[in-house]
Design a protein around this motif. Structure first.
Motif, PDB file in Angstrom:
ATOM      1  N   UNK A  48      28.957  54.919  49.218  1.00  0.00           N
ATOM      2  CA  UNK A  48      27.977  54.882  48.140  1.00  0.00           C
ATOM      3  C   UNK A  48      27.068  53.664  48.292  1.00  0.00           C
ATOM      4  N   UNK A  49      25.809  53.821  47.902  1.00  0.00           N
ATOM      5  CA  UNK A  49      24.890  52.687  48.032  1.00  0.00           C
ATOM      6  C   UNK A  49      25.313  51.520  47.139  1.00  0.00           C
TER       7      UNK A  49
ATOM      8  N   UNK B 173      41.680  55.468  37.044  1.00  0.00           N
ATOM      9  CA  UNK B 173      40.546  54.556  37.103  1.00  0.00           C
ATOM     10  C   UNK B 173      40.082  54.479  38.546  1.00  0.00           C
ATOM     11  N   UNK B 174      38.773  54.607  38.755  1.00  0.00           N
ATOM     12  CA  UNK B 174      38.272  54.540  40.129  1.00  0.00           C
ATOM     13  C   UNK B 174      38.764  53.270  40.822  1.00  0.00           C
ATOM     14  N   UNK B 175      38.945  53.388  42.140  1.00  0.00           N
ATOM     15  CA  UNK B 175      39.498  52.290  42.907  1.00  0.00           C
ATOM     16  C   UNK B 175      38.808  50.961  42.652  1.00  0.00           C
ATOM     17  N   UNK B 176      37.496  51.026  42.694  1.00  0.00           N
ATOM     18  CA  UNK B 176      36.721  49.802  42.549  1.00  0.00           C
ATOM     19  C   UNK B 176      37.056  49.134  41.225  1.00  0.00           C
ATOM     20  N   UNK B 177      37.158  49.965  40.184  1.00  0.00           N
ATOM     21  CA  UNK B 177      37.433  49.444  38.859  1.00  0.00           C
ATOM     22  C   UNK B 177      38.848  48.900  38.835  1.00  0.00           C
ATOM     23  N   UNK B 178      39.765  49.690  39.441  1.00  0.00           N
ATOM     24  CA  UNK B 178      41.163  49.345  39.386  1.00  0.00           C
ATOM     25  C   UNK B 178      41.406  47.978  40.036  1.00  0.00           C
ATOM     26  N   UNK B 179      40.807  47.794  41.205  1.00  0.00           N
ATOM     27  CA  UNK B 179      41.080  46.550  41.906  1.00  0.00           C
ATOM     28  C   UNK B 179      40.679  45.364  41.043  1.00  0.00           C
ATOM     29  N   UNK B 180      39.627  45.598  40.248  1.00  0.00           N
ATOM     30  CA  UNK B 180      39.198  44.479  39.426  1.00  0.00           C
ATOM     31  C   UNK B 180      40.161  44.241  38.269  1.00  0.00           C
TER      32      UNK B 180
ATOM     33  N   UNK C 168      28.572  68.964  39.563  1.00  0.00           N
ATOM     34  CA  UNK C 168      28.587  68.404  40.908  1.00  0.00           C
ATOM     35  C   UNK C 168      28.748  66.873  40.913  1.00  0.00           C
ATOM     36  N   UNK C 169      29.800  66.363  41.545  1.00  0.00           N
ATOM     37  CA  UNK C 169      29.958  64.910  41.627  1.00  0.00           C
ATOM     38  C   UNK C 169      29.264  64.376  42.872  1.00  0.00           C
TER      39      UNK C 169
ATOM     40  N   UNK D 204      27.440  46.558  34.220  1.00  0.00           N
ATOM     41  CA  UNK D 204      28.505  47.472  33.803  1.00  0.00           C
ATOM     42  C   UNK D 204      28.466  48.709  34.690  1.00  0.00           C
ATOM     43  N   UNK D 205      29.645  49.278  34.953  1.00  0.00           N
ATOM     44  CA  UNK D 205      29.678  50.523  35.719  1.00  0.00           C
ATOM     45  C   UNK D 205      29.735  51.701  34.763  1.00  0.00           C
ATOM     46  N   UNK D 206      28.847  52.643  34.951  1.00  0.00           N
ATOM     47  CA  UNK D 206      28.867  53.831  34.100  1.00  0.00           C
ATOM     48  C   UNK D 206      28.391  55.027  34.900  1.00  0.00           C
ATOM     49  N   UNK D 207      29.085  56.139  34.733  1.00  0.00           N
ATOM     50  CA  UNK D 207      28.687  57.349  35.445  1.00  0.00           C
ATOM     51  C   UNK D 207      29.525  58.518  34.997  1.00  0.00           C
ATOM     52  N   UNK D 208      29.228  59.678  35.533  1.00  0.00           N
ATOM     53  CA  UNK D 208      29.983  60.883  35.197  1.00  0.00           C
ATOM     54  C   UNK D 208      31.253  60.932  36.044  1.00  0.00           C
ATOM     55  N   UNK D 209      31.082  60.985  37.356  1.00  0.00           N
ATOM     56  CA  UNK D 209      32.236  61.058  38.259  1.00  0.00           C
ATOM     57  C   UNK D 209      32.518  59.672  38.813  1.00  0.00           C
ATOM     58  N   UNK D 210      33.788  59.356  38.967  1.00  0.00           N
ATOM     59  CA  UNK D 210      34.173  58.067  39.534  1.00  0.00           C
ATOM     60  C   UNK D 210      33.753  57.969  40.988  1.00  0.00           C
ATOM     61  N   UNK D 211      33.518  56.740  41.462  1.00  0.00           N
ATOM     62  CA  UNK D 211      33.044  56.541  42.838  1.00  0.00           C
ATOM     63  C   UNK D 211      33.970  57.184  43.894  1.00  0.00           C
ATOM     64  N   UNK D 212      35.270  57.154  43.662  1.00  0.00           N
ATOM     65  CA  UNK D 212      36.201  57.776  44.631  1.00  0.00           C
ATOM     66  C   UNK D 212      35.926  59.249  44.816  1.00  0.00           C
ATOM     67  N   UNK D 213      35.788  59.917  43.661  1.00  0.00           N
ATOM     68  CA  UNK D 213      35.586  61.366  43.679  1.00  0.00           C
ATOM     69  C   UNK D 213      34.294  61.682  44.434  1.00  0.00           C
TER      70      UNK D 213
END
Lengths: 333, 316
Positions: free
Chosen positions: A246-247, A8-15, B164-165, A228-237
């Protein structure tokens, strides 16, 4: 930390952690992770686990999700017998089989998707929801298969399908079988499209990877809950790849709306009415939920008891001290 | 370490150096060392055979990512003729990480689409190291729909470290672009033959990988998450990638057993890059044969088979 916490991306995990830590205590009171308001649990639940003060949409489990979405009564869980299969006999630090048993025990689910046939303002629908607490809502064989069978039921019965997705992505332990569930679910949705059977995808926090790049983005109508957070690649990646911060608001519902990925953002309390309205038009049903029915009851906020209010200022540091029963009012006010 | 050889190939590299040295000596010397060279060559072949008969999953991943591994742009001129590259998604731009166009396969017109990592540094940058953005998948979709309209079969060559991420990728809807391709490819009314030529990484690979037949080159790899990524999640270090590769079963041997991959194309000894013409001719032969088989079927049957196969993924 389990493997799941790590994907789980860091941001998500911390929550996730925070949400766990800040449940003050497992009892009548809960602190909002966003505005830190201390909330009376029955009020919170009546408000569908949305903070009445800051409107933060807390995560809710699959069953609760379906329970608040569908009409009362007339509900039947479907495709209950779909079980996960460990085809690869995957083993890392632990055996996947053992991880599955542990997840099944802790959630009471066989895998990460629950499917129910029910009614929405009297309109028959199939609704499926991801259980994020089961391996991060990841999609392996069982999730892909149950989703596909649910879509097939919708096809056979000629009734709409609604999906509430929350997922970390494809399930690593089933390797390429998980990847192929993306192809499978997309194929059955394409078939629904050809038969003009409506499919509404509701994106809930968080939603990433393989589930995002298949069934969740293929709705005739794509909807997201606020923030809600939704995307293809997690913010960390992404941060690691581009070596930039990231903005603000990146991959949030508002970002998705602005970039054309979704049709609308709908607060949890309005989902039932909004989706019923949309579906009734798509299916040429005369039924149109009356305005007042579209709104859920706005709960009357229970006053925070004095003893608790006094502690409120210190809650951030005093969390651990509050886990005992003694300081907290347990009785109904 | 010889950069043209992978770590587990170093004993072979040493022999090859000796052979080269002897050849140099031979050319300005009267002594007949032909016999010695022949012996060393035979030894080198035996050694390569031995090394390659015992490759681990992780070794295969390394061969699949070998810097000299043939890419889409190496196969296109050797497998097809009369290639007309077509560009652009008609919405945003052209993505050089995915190459596509009209070509002839054994004189028959086809649409070929492939991911391309790029060979030179400049080329790699232009092709974003083979990591497509949404416009790449949308260009591929446009070409597939063009193929359907004009009754041309589609051939896809898969070789990507992943979609591409990046911020722009997310802004333009990379998830939707991939999902849309999966959906449309499941019912495109023309044969689709897919071949993993190098690295098939997750959704980025699958985005051009749904079809009637899926084959892999012997030393190519296909995974849901890179072994490094998987190792990072489980063991918190990418050094455990070899173990992760083994656990996930990233090779054609495992994937064929699982019923996901239909065929494996044997590579020349030491990998496809050791004999480009040979591997290209095998690829061509395979594609021609698969197309012939698909064409024997009425379109409806072909589509039913494709759908049934998609629905069966993961069943025993």
């Amino acid at each position: 930390m389990s493997w799941l916490d790590k994907i789980i991306p860091n941001a998500v995990r911390s929550e996730v952690k925070e949400e766990r830590r800040s449940s003050v205590p497992e009892g009548l009171w809960k602190k909002c992770v966003k505005c830190e308001a201390v909330l009376y649990r029955p009020d919170l639940e009546r408000n569908l686990n949305v903070c009445p003060k800051c409107q933060h949409h807390m995560r809710i489990g699959a069953r609760r999700r379906l329970e608040i979405f569908l009409d009362e009564g007339d509900r039947k869980e479907i495709h209950v017998n779909v079980e996960p299969i460990d085809r690869l006999k995957f083993k890392d630090k632990k055996r996947y089989r053992d991880r599955l048993s542990a997840a099944q025990k802790s959630t009471g689910e066989r895998d990460a998707l629950v499917a129910v046939e029910g009614k929405l303002f009297g309109m028959p629908v199939i609704a499926v929801a991801f259980e994020f607490n089961f391996h991060g809502g990841s999609m392996g064989y069982a999730v892909g298969e149950k989703f596909t069978r649910s879509a097939q039921t919708a096809l056979e019965k000629n009734i709409p399908l609604v999906c509430f997705a929350a997922s970390g992505g494809a399930r690593m332990q089933e390797a390429l079988i998980s990847l192929m569930q993306m192809a499978k679910t997309s194929a059955v949705l394409e078939r629904m499209k050809q038969f003009s059977i409506p499919y509404i995808s509701v994106m809930t926090d968080p939603l990433y990877g393989g589930v995002s790049a298949s069934l969740a983005l293929l709705g005739d109508i794509n909807v997201a809950e606020p923030d809600a957070r939704a995307g293809f690649a997690g913010p960390n990646i992404i941060e690691q790849t581009i070596r930039q911060k990231l903005p603000k608001g990146f991959q949030r519902s508002e970002f998705l709306l602005e970039h054309g990925a979704i049709d609308m953002i709908v607060p949890r309390g309005e989902l039932r009415g909004k989706l019923a309205g949309v579906l009734s038009k798509l299916t040429h049903s005369a039924m149109s939920p009356r305005e007042e029915e579209r709104q859920i009851d706005v709960p009357v906020l229970t006053e925070t008891p004095a003893v608790f209010a006094a502690l409120e200022g210190e809650l951030v540091v005093a969390d651990d001290d509050l886990t005992g029963d003694s300081t907290l009012p347990r009785s109904e006010p | 370490m010889n950069p043209n050889y992978l770590d587990f190939e170093q004993p072979i590299a040493e022999l090859e150096v000796k052979i080269e040295e002897l050849q140099l000596v031979g050319s300005d010397n009267d002594i007949n060392i032909g016999e010695e060279i022949a012996n060393l060559r035979a030894k080198s072949t035996r050694l390569t055979e031995k090394v390659y008969s015992n490759l681990t999953a992780w070794d295969i991943v390394k061969v699949a990512r070998h810097p000299m591994r043939p890419y889409t742009m190496d196969y296109i001129p050797r497998v097809f003729t009369d290639f007309d590259e077509l560009h652009g998604d008609r919405h945003f731009g052209d993505d050089n990480a995915i190459v596509g166009g009209l070509a002839r396969l054994d004189d028959e017109p086809v649409v070929v689409i492939g991911q391309e990592k790029g060979r030179s540094v400049k080329d790699k940058v232009a092709r974003n190291f083979g990591m497509p953005k949404p416009e790449g998948y949308r260009k591929a979709l446009r070409l597939m729909q063009l193929a359907e309209r004009f009754s041309l079969p589609v051939i896809t060559l898969i070789d990507t470290p992943g979609a591409y991420p990046g911020i722009d990728s997310e802004e333009r809807g990379i998830s939707e672009a991939i999902a849309q391709n999966l959906a449309v490819m499941s019912r495109l009314k023309t044969p689709i033959i897919c071949l993993v030529i190098g690295e098939g990484s997750s959704g980025g690979a699958l985005g051009i990988g749904v079809g009637d037949h899926l084959a892999m080159l012997q030393y190519s790899t296909y995974f849901v998450i890179s072994p490094e990524g998987c190792a990072n999640i489980i063991w918190k270090t990418s050094e455990r990638a070899p173990q992760a590769a083994e656990a996930m079963g990233v090779t054609s041997a495992v994937l064929q057993k699982l019923g996901i991959v239909d065929a494996t194309i044997e590579e020349p000894l030491g990998g496809a890059h050791r004999d480009l013409d040979l591997i290209a001719s095998r690829v061509k032969q395979h594609l021609v044969e698969q197309l012939r088989q698909q064409r024997e079927l009425p379109v409806e049957t072909m589509l039913e088979n494709r759908y049934a196969r998609l629905m069966s993924y993961g069943n025993d």
